[in-house]
Design a protein around this motif. Structure first.
Motif, PDB file in Angstrom:
ATOM      1  N   GLU A 248      42.468   4.759  -3.153  1.00 52.11           N
ATOM      2  CA  GLU A 248      41.945   4.403  -4.486  1.00 52.11           C
ATOM      3  C   GLU A 248      40.958   5.468  -4.966  1.00 52.11           C
ATOM      4  O   GLU A 248      40.954   5.834  -6.149  1.00 52.11           O
ATOM      5  N   PHE A 249      40.135   5.979  -4.057  1.00 51.67           N
ATOM      6  CA  PHE A 249      39.167   7.018  -4.400  1.00 51.67           C
ATOM      7  C   PHE A 249      39.879   8.298  -4.842  1.00 51.67           C
ATOM      8  O   PHE A 249      39.479   8.947  -5.820  1.00 51.67           O
ATOM      9  N   ILE A 250      40.940   8.638  -4.150  1.00 50.17           N
ATOM     10  CA  ILE A 250      41.721   9.828  -4.524  1.00 50.17           C
ATOM     11  C   ILE A 250      42.357   9.645  -5.894  1.00 50.17           C
ATOM     12  O   ILE A 250      42.397  10.579  -6.709  1.00 50.17           O
ATOM     13  N   ARG A 251      42.833   8.445  -6.191  1.00 50.88           N
ATOM     14  CA  ARG A 251      43.408   8.179  -7.518  1.00 50.88           C
ATOM     15  C   ARG A 251      42.343   8.296  -8.601  1.00 50.88           C
ATOM     16  O   ARG A 251      42.615   8.769  -9.712  1.00 50.88           O
ATOM     17  N   GLY A 330      31.465   4.594   6.592  1.00 52.36           N
ATOM     18  CA  GLY A 330      31.217   5.919   6.077  1.00 52.36           C
ATOM     19  C   GLY A 330      31.291   7.024   7.107  1.00 52.36           C
ATOM     20  O   GLY A 330      31.177   8.185   6.771  1.00 52.36           O
ATOM     21  N   GLU A 331      31.484   6.688   8.377  1.00 55.46           N
ATOM     22  CA  GLU A 331      31.539   7.715   9.415  1.00 55.46           C
ATOM     23  C   GLU A 331      32.929   7.816  10.030  1.00 55.46           C
ATOM     24  O   GLU A 331      33.096   8.421  11.069  1.00 55.46           O
ATOM     25  N   ARG A 332      33.925   7.218   9.409  1.00 55.01           N
ATOM     26  CA  ARG A 332      35.281   7.265   9.955  1.00 55.01           C
ATOM     27  C   ARG A 332      35.988   8.536   9.515  1.00 55.01           C
ATOM     28  O   ARG A 332      36.768   8.534   8.572  1.00 55.01           O
ATOM     29  N   ARG A 333      35.700   9.628  10.208  1.00 56.90           N
ATOM     30  CA  ARG A 333      36.333  10.905   9.905  1.00 56.90           C
ATOM     31  C   ARG A 333      37.839  10.837  10.151  1.00 56.90           C
ATOM     32  O   ARG A 333      38.305  10.067  10.992  1.00 56.90           O
ATOM     33  N   GLU A 334      38.560  11.684   9.439  1.00 53.89           N
ATOM     34  CA  GLU A 334      39.977  11.876   9.693  1.00 53.89           C
ATOM     35  C   GLU A 334      40.250  13.373   9.774  1.00 53.89           C
ATOM     36  O   GLU A 334      39.473  14.188   9.265  1.00 53.89           O
ATOM     37  N   LYS A 341      48.051  13.976   4.138  1.00 54.20           N
ATOM     38  CA  LYS A 341      49.001  12.896   3.862  1.00 54.20           C
ATOM     39  C   LYS A 341      48.506  12.025   2.724  1.00 54.20           C
ATOM     40  O   LYS A 341      49.275  11.619   1.842  1.00 54.20           O
ATOM     41  N   ARG A 342      47.211  11.750   2.694  1.00 52.69           N
ATOM     42  CA  ARG A 342      46.634  10.932   1.618  1.00 52.69           C
ATOM     43  C   ARG A 342      46.633  11.701   0.291  1.00 52.69           C
ATOM     44  O   ARG A 342      47.030  11.178  -0.742  1.00 52.69           O
ATOM     45  N   GLY A 378      52.084  23.139  10.043  1.00 47.00           N
ATOM     46  CA  GLY A 378      52.682  21.839  10.291  1.00 47.00           C
ATOM     47  C   GLY A 378      52.409  20.869   9.165  1.00 47.00           C
ATOM     48  O   GLY A 378      52.748  21.130   8.010  1.00 47.00           O
ATOM     49  N   ASP A 379      51.764  19.751   9.486  1.00 46.31           N
ATOM     50  CA  ASP A 379      51.489  18.700   8.501  1.00 46.31           C
ATOM     51  C   ASP A 379      50.239  18.978   7.677  1.00 46.31           C
ATOM     52  O   ASP A 379      49.893  18.191   6.801  1.00 46.31           O
ATOM     53  N   SER A 380      49.544  20.075   7.954  1.00 47.24           N
ATOM     54  CA  SER A 380      48.295  20.371   7.252  1.00 47.24           C
ATOM     55  C   SER A 380      48.448  21.595   6.361  1.00 47.24           C
ATOM     56  O   SER A 380      49.308  22.450   6.590  1.00 47.24           O
ATOM     57  N   SER A 381      47.607  21.668   5.358  1.00 46.64           N
ATOM     58  CA  SER A 381      47.479  22.882   4.544  1.00 46.64           C
ATOM     59  C   SER A 381      46.004  23.251   4.520  1.00 46.64           C
ATOM     60  O   SER A 381      45.144  22.457   4.894  1.00 46.64           O
ATOM     61  N   GLY A 382      45.706  24.462   4.068  1.00 44.76           N
ATOM     62  CA  GLY A 382      44.317  24.879   4.000  1.00 44.76           C
ATOM     63  C   GLY A 382      43.934  25.816   5.123  1.00 44.76           C
ATOM     64  O   GLY A 382      44.766  26.497   5.722  1.00 44.76           O
ATOM     65  N   LEU A 383      42.627  25.826   5.434  1.00 43.76           N
ATOM     66  CA  LEU A 383      42.068  26.713   6.443  1.00 43.76           C
ATOM     67  C   LEU A 383      41.211  25.920   7.418  1.00 43.76           C
ATOM     68  O   LEU A 383      40.552  24.949   7.030  1.00 43.76           O
TER      69      LEU A 383
END
Length: 401
Positions: A248-251, A330-334, A341-342, A378-383
């Protein structure tokens, strides 16, 4: 915690060997999962005898994880977390936080890596625009923006107008990585406005501080105008949103119609395994052991700034392992792959230009050996920023679909 509360047995001599803290902490975590109260009390007693927040790296890791595991066993995590946060807020000031942030940036690229990568992506995406609106959802106390203002001032075409909207959630933070209250942001705003005048950049500074959590943010809060080119900068922001509200935050971010979104997060997975205590414990131990070892090699042993960063980490450890209420959300890192994916449901993954990568490589040369950069695959983009080949911070850029 008093040792008299536990079995008065002799500590295992092997506990003082290399990495003894991790070995003992794992024993305790396994005992908690097995509900073996006798083993729990014995290992907690051993840890209490050996741990110290003022000792070497092993003693510090033992001390802060001991606190979290004790709170887990006694079901006192939420109360202890709030007590620690309240105590930290009482000693918190803009000047103390500023010193910690600047010293950390001086000795480690942990935060500056994301600043440089994000600034490069924002400048490229908004090149040639006359009115820029950057929405800053981060915990950086605006330390990211002076270099961007300098770049705008030296742009070959007409200097653009910059509006900077800074989001402050929760009414204030307790440490260098926390938020900033209204009075602190007022002082920051005054410094930013003064620096912008010095650079000759038309500048407007806004603060959104009336929300209690980031999930309350809505498009109307930002007053975006039709002729503004919008960039959204999220550094350490997504992990502050409850797991169930992240999409929802991303939207909401997509509703701002940004030209570019920059996302920087620390590389750890405290979310997908949150219902499996031992797996969550193992990931938390891995991440913070690496972080504490990095701090030990970067700062002097007596550094006050290092102690502040370690205490901030201790609150995060407690929140992940022992809190069952809103504090833990608030501390649940991913990890980068999970965020990708999100984010890919709302945006298209962008890429950093060669110039941006060169800027980051130049930054890393200022620091001690051990830091490096590699592209996600793989499943990630960026650095990824890595410390001794271990990915620690992930930076990415996203564009509208």
């Amino acid at each position: 915690m008093q040792s008299s509360n536990f079995f008065l047995q002799q500590s295992d001599p092997t506990a003082t060997s290399n990495k003894w803290a991790a070995n003992l902490l794992r024993e305790c975590a396994k005992a908690i999962c097995d509900k073996d109260s006798a083993k729990i009390q014995h290992v907690l007693w051993m840890l209490n005898e050996l741990a110290s927040p003022y000792g070497d790296c092993e003693q510090k890791i033992a001390s802060y994880f001991l606190q979290a595991l004790f709170c887990k066993v006694t079901d006192s995590g939420d109360q202890s977390y709030q007590t620690l946060v309240s105590a930290a807020e009482k000693s918190h000031s803009f000047e103390s936080a500023r010193k910690v942030i600047l010293k950390f940036q001086e000795v480690s690229p942990w935060t500056t890596f994301g600043h440089v990568a994000s600034n490069s992506a924002i400048l490229e995406a908004l090149e040639g625009e006359a009115k820029l609106h950057i929405i800053d959802i981060s915990n950086t106390y605006c330390t990211q923006w002076p270099t961007l203002l300098e770049s705008l001032a030296t742009r070959s075409d007409e200097t653009p107008h910059l509006k900077l909207s800074v989001v402050v959630a929760g009414g204030g933070g307790a440490s260098a990585g926390g938020g900033a209250g209204g009075s602190v942001m007022k002082e920051i705003g005054q410094r930013m406005e003064k620096f912008a005048r010095l650079m000759g950049v038309p500048f407007e500074f806004n603060v959104i501080s009336w929300i209690s959590s980031l999930s309350e943010l809505r498009e109307k809060e930002f007053g975006i105008k039709e002729d503004e080119a919008v960039a959204v900068n999220c550094i350490g922001a997504f992990r502050k949103v409850g797991v169930e509200r992240r999409e929802e935050f991303i939207r909401m971010i997509r509703s701002l119609r940004p030209r570019v979104v920059t996302v920087v997060e620390e590389e750890g997975d405290f979310s997908s395994n949150k219902d499996d205590f031992f797996k969550c414990f193992e990931e938390c131990l891995r991440f913070y052991t690496m972080f504490f070892e990095m701090l030990e090699e970067s700062f002097a042993a007596t550094s006050h700034e290092r102690l502040m960063l370690e205490r901030e980490s201790s609150r995060s450890i407690l929140s992940v392992l022992a809190c069952g209420g809103e504090a833990e959300c608030g501390e649940r890192r991913e990890k980068g792959s999970q965020w990708c994916k999100r984010l890919s449901k709302a945006f298209a993954a962008g890429s950093f230009s060669e110039d941006a990568i060169d800027d980051v490589k130049a930054l890393l040369k200022r620091y001690q050996v051990g830091w490096s950069l590699f592209p996600a695959s793989g499943d990630s983009s960026g650095l990824f920023l890595t410390w001794k080949d271990e990915p620690v911070v992930w930076s990415s850029v996203w564009k509208p679909v």
